[in-house]
Motif scaffolding. Structure first.
Motif, PDB file in Angstrom:
ATOM      1  N   LEU A 199      49.771  -7.164  32.572  1.00 18.60           N
ATOM      2  CA  LEU A 199      50.694  -8.226  32.993  1.00 18.60           C
ATOM      3  C   LEU A 199      50.113  -9.599  32.666  1.00 18.60           C
ATOM      4  N   SER A 200      48.830  -9.775  32.947  1.00 17.36           N
ATOM      5  CA  SER A 200      48.162 -11.044  32.657  1.00 17.36           C
ATOM      6  C   SER A 200      48.147 -11.325  31.158  1.00 17.36           C
ATOM      7  N   LEU A 201      47.855 -10.300  30.373  1.00 22.56           N
ATOM      8  CA  LEU A 201      47.829 -10.435  28.911  1.00 22.56           C
ATOM      9  C   LEU A 201      49.182 -10.895  28.385  1.00 22.56           C
ATOM     10  N   VAL A 202      50.245 -10.217  28.803  1.00 18.11           N
ATOM     11  CA  VAL A 202      51.595 -10.536  28.324  1.00 18.11           C
ATOM     12  C   VAL A 202      52.015 -11.930  28.778  1.00 18.11           C
ATOM     13  N   ALA A 203      51.735 -12.256  30.051  1.00 16.83           N
ATOM     14  CA  ALA A 203      52.142 -13.562  30.590  1.00 16.83           C
ATOM     15  C   ALA A 203      51.461 -14.708  29.845  1.00 16.83           C
ATOM     16  N   PHE A 294      45.242  -8.374  22.475  1.00 13.64           N
ATOM     17  CA  PHE A 294      44.145  -9.254  22.894  1.00 13.64           C
ATOM     18  C   PHE A 294      43.646 -10.107  21.726  1.00 13.64           C
ATOM     19  N   LEU A 295      43.583  -9.545  20.537  1.00 13.34           N
ATOM     20  CA  LEU A 295      43.188 -10.326  19.367  1.00 13.34           C
ATOM     21  C   LEU A 295      44.235 -11.407  19.048  1.00 13.34           C
ATOM     22  N   ILE A 362      46.416 -18.263  38.055  1.00 12.30           N
ATOM     23  CA  ILE A 362      46.392 -17.165  39.034  1.00 12.30           C
ATOM     24  C   ILE A 362      46.554 -15.824  38.324  1.00 12.30           C
ATOM     25  N   ILE A 363      47.497 -15.768  37.389  1.00 10.18           N
ATOM     26  CA  ILE A 363      47.720 -14.527  36.630  1.00 10.18           C
ATOM     27  C   ILE A 363      46.469 -14.165  35.828  1.00 10.18           C
ATOM     28  N   PHE A 364      45.848 -15.168  35.202  1.00  9.15           N
ATOM     29  CA  PHE A 364      44.607 -14.908  34.455  1.00  9.15           C
ATOM     30  C   PHE A 364      43.527 -14.354  35.372  1.00  9.15           C
ATOM     31  N   ILE A 366      43.765 -12.795  38.273  1.00 10.47           N
ATOM     32  CA  ILE A 366      44.064 -11.431  38.706  1.00 10.47           C
ATOM     33  C   ILE A 366      43.781 -10.457  37.569  1.00 10.47           C
ATOM     34  N   GLY A 367      44.141 -10.839  36.347  1.00  9.75           N
ATOM     35  CA  GLY A 367      43.829  -9.989  35.198  1.00  9.75           C
ATOM     36  C   GLY A 367      42.339  -9.832  35.006  1.00  9.75           C
ATOM     37  N   LEU A 368      41.596 -10.921  35.195  1.00  6.09           N
ATOM     38  CA  LEU A 368      40.144 -10.880  35.045  1.00  6.09           C
ATOM     39  C   LEU A 368      39.502  -9.978  36.094  1.00  6.09           C
ATOM     40  N   ILE A 369      39.933 -10.120  37.339  1.00  3.52           N
ATOM     41  CA  ILE A 369      39.413  -9.265  38.405  1.00  3.52           C
ATOM     42  C   ILE A 369      39.797  -7.809  38.152  1.00  3.52           C
ATOM     43  N   SER A 370      41.002  -7.621  37.625  1.00  2.33           N
ATOM     44  CA  SER A 370      41.450  -6.260  37.309  1.00  2.33           C
ATOM     45  C   SER A 370      40.638  -5.658  36.170  1.00  2.33           C
ATOM     46  N   ALA A 371      40.089  -6.516  35.312  1.00  8.20           N
ATOM     47  CA  ALA A 371      39.202  -6.037  34.258  1.00  8.20           C
ATOM     48  C   ALA A 371      37.808  -5.753  34.806  1.00  8.20           C
TER      49      ALA A 371
END
Length: 525
Positions: A199-203, A294-295, A362-364, A366-371
């Protein structure tokens, strides 16, 4: 309430959600649910959750950062060259699915290193486990360090929180939600975390495309014009020559997935081989798409930094004002030419230093923590499982009650949490900015003996019975690999890259062949 406090509040809420999941999934748990989830995991949940484990903070931060290194004249990787390794990963997953998974299911293994004990002897069993524990501990803590350091530099340092406190609190979080349920818990939590990561990647992609007023095809055309999409490196002397990158990626997958207890304990927690193979192949196909995204995001981030003049000028001021980010960016020229970007800091700097809207930040985060969490929870659970099953032999211990076995496993779990903390502090002292390649290089030395040992067991029927022989070969092989790597670099312009793991595995295989017991009867499968 400032933006840093708001971001930390979201981290807290996210963690509470993980604890709630852990509470429901760990009820009535025992050692078998901790180790292999009682073999009741759904294949599609495992496949989706493994994306988060495989990607980790390295993919989330380092992979986008590698895109701009082509223009900076840096190696390893630049442009989209990393994708050649992803292609190698994809090919390697087929070997895992059609060769290794059938072997593990046929032998009904809890730990995959039990195979080495049955194929050779107890010594081989323990050696396999020890090499895994060392490999996974180093790899997982390197990934953890990357994310913890980002949180420290861009959020917590301004609040006066020391790095060791940040690392300790995050590891305590991981310990709390994996302490009881183990694999049974992380199959669910990894699925949730993978969802947030994607979700973070797409957003972030959608926002930056909108900000630059570009469609996906237009953005790709701009990236191509600036050579950010460069895919195939044809310089055979380079570490990222495409053929050896594909080959190296394939064997890295075989070793770091197929011979790795963390990755395999999730696969063998699926109810049957057919579903486990579906899981592996679905996972492999999904990774092709996600890594490309991601690239693509990495290229967009560089375009955003270069083409937004206000952001660009502010970044220069940040460099001059804060020592912690001095090494993150290098800008020269009146028109904003980027000459030396240390890519690991690009995505977090733009996301957490006020250059993007709070919602995207915030989205970033959450994505980072999810990683972060999937690379930590699975590793911590796996090394605990391997130590308990392979070295302590808890599954075979008839002198202890189940309650005593569980207490022993929890003690080991706690000890490895402390070990992870110490290793993170070591990486902080090293402070290497190119963590994505460092992990691959270290894996070449630590997973190589596992690759050679398993290959010898599967491809030959020779026996090795002399005590200490296997230990000697697996210790000498990495040393010879290092010496060979150093020698090649000194006498030629050729640079050994990710094919290091294959060289190490071949040396191990040849060493085992030389010490085989010719008088012993051949192994009967």
């Amino acid at each position: 309430m400032n933006s840093a406090t708001i971001l930390l509040l979201f981290v807290f809420v996210y963690f509470i959600g993980l604890l709630v999941i852990a509470y429901f999934t760990s009820r009535n748990s025992d050692n078998q649910s901790f180790f292999i989830g009682n073999k009741k995991s759904k294949w599609w949940l495992v496949a989706f959750g493994m994306i988060g484990t495989s990607l980790s903070g390295v993919t989330f931060i380092s992979v986008p950062g590698t895109v701009g290194k082509m223009t900076a004249g840096e190696n390893p990787f630049g442009g989209f060259e990393y994708y050649m390794m992803v292609v190698g990963f994809f090919l390697g997953y087929f070997i895992v699915a059609f060769v290794l998974l059938p072997l593990y299911y046929r032998m009904n293994l809890t730990s995959i290193y039990t195979y080495l004990g049955r194929r050779f002897n107890v010594e081989a069993h323990k050696i396999g486990s020890v090499f895994f524990i060392i490999s996974r501990s180093i790899g997982a803590t390197a990934r953890l360090y990357l994310v913890v350091n980002v949180l420290q530099i861009f959020l917590l340092e301004s609040l006066g929180v020391p790095f060791f406190v940040t690392a300790g609190v995050i590891l305590l979080m991981v310990l709390l939600y994996t302490f009881e349920g183990g694999v049974k818990t992380i199959v669910i939590t990894d699925t949730l975390q993978t969802s947030f990561m994607i979700l973070s990647l797409v957003a972030c992609i959608v926002f930056i495309l909108s900000s630059l007023d570009l469609s996906m095809s237009e953005a790709y055309a701009v990236l191509s014009e600036k050579q950010y999409t460069h895919l195939i490196n044809t310089d055979y002397n380079s570490k990222t020559f495409f053929l050896k990158t594909v080959l190296g990626g394939m064997f890295i997958t075989i070793a770091m997935t197929g011979l790795d207890q963390e990755m395999m304990q999730k696969n063998i927690s699926v109810d049957n081989l057919r579903n486990s193979m579906k899981n592996m192949l679905t996972f492999a196909a999904t990774l092709l798409l996600v890594n490309f995204a991601f690239l693509f995001l990495g290229g967009l981030l560089y375009l955003f930094a270069m083409e937004n003049g206000a952001v660009y000028g502010h970044l220069v001021q940040v460099i001059e004002g804060k020592q912690t980010i001095t090494n993150a960016f290098g800008f020269v020229g009146t028109e904003g030419t980027i000459t030396n970007i240390m890519g690991d800091d690009l995505f977090p700097a733009l996301s957490l230093q006020g250059y993007l809207p709070l919602g995207i930040s915030i989205i970033f985060l959450i994505g980072l923590i999810s990683a972060l969490f999937p690379s930590a929870d699975g590793a911590l659970t796996a090394v605990t499982s391997s130590y308990c099953v392979d070295l302590l032999r808890l599954n075979e211990d008839t002198t202890r009650t189940e309650k005593q076995k569980k207490a022993a496993r929890m003690k080991v779990h706690l000890i490895f949490t402390v070990v992870f903390f110490i290793l993170i502090m070591v990486f902080k002292a090293i402070n290497d900015k190119s963590i994505v390649y460092l992990i691959m290089e270290v894996a070449g030395y630590t997973y190589g003996p596992l690759l050679g040992l398993f290959a010898f067991g599967i491809l030959t029927r020779q026996q090795i019975v002399r005590k200490g022989a296997i230990l000697a070969v697996t210790l000498i092989a990495p040393v010879l690999t290092y010496l060979f790597n150093t020698w090649v670099s000194s006498v030629s312009s050729y640079q050994i890259g990710v094919e290091l793991i294959l060289i190490n595995g071949l040396i191990t295989f040849l060493g085992l062949w030389l010490i085989r017991d010719k008088s012993a009867p051949l192994y009967t499968r």
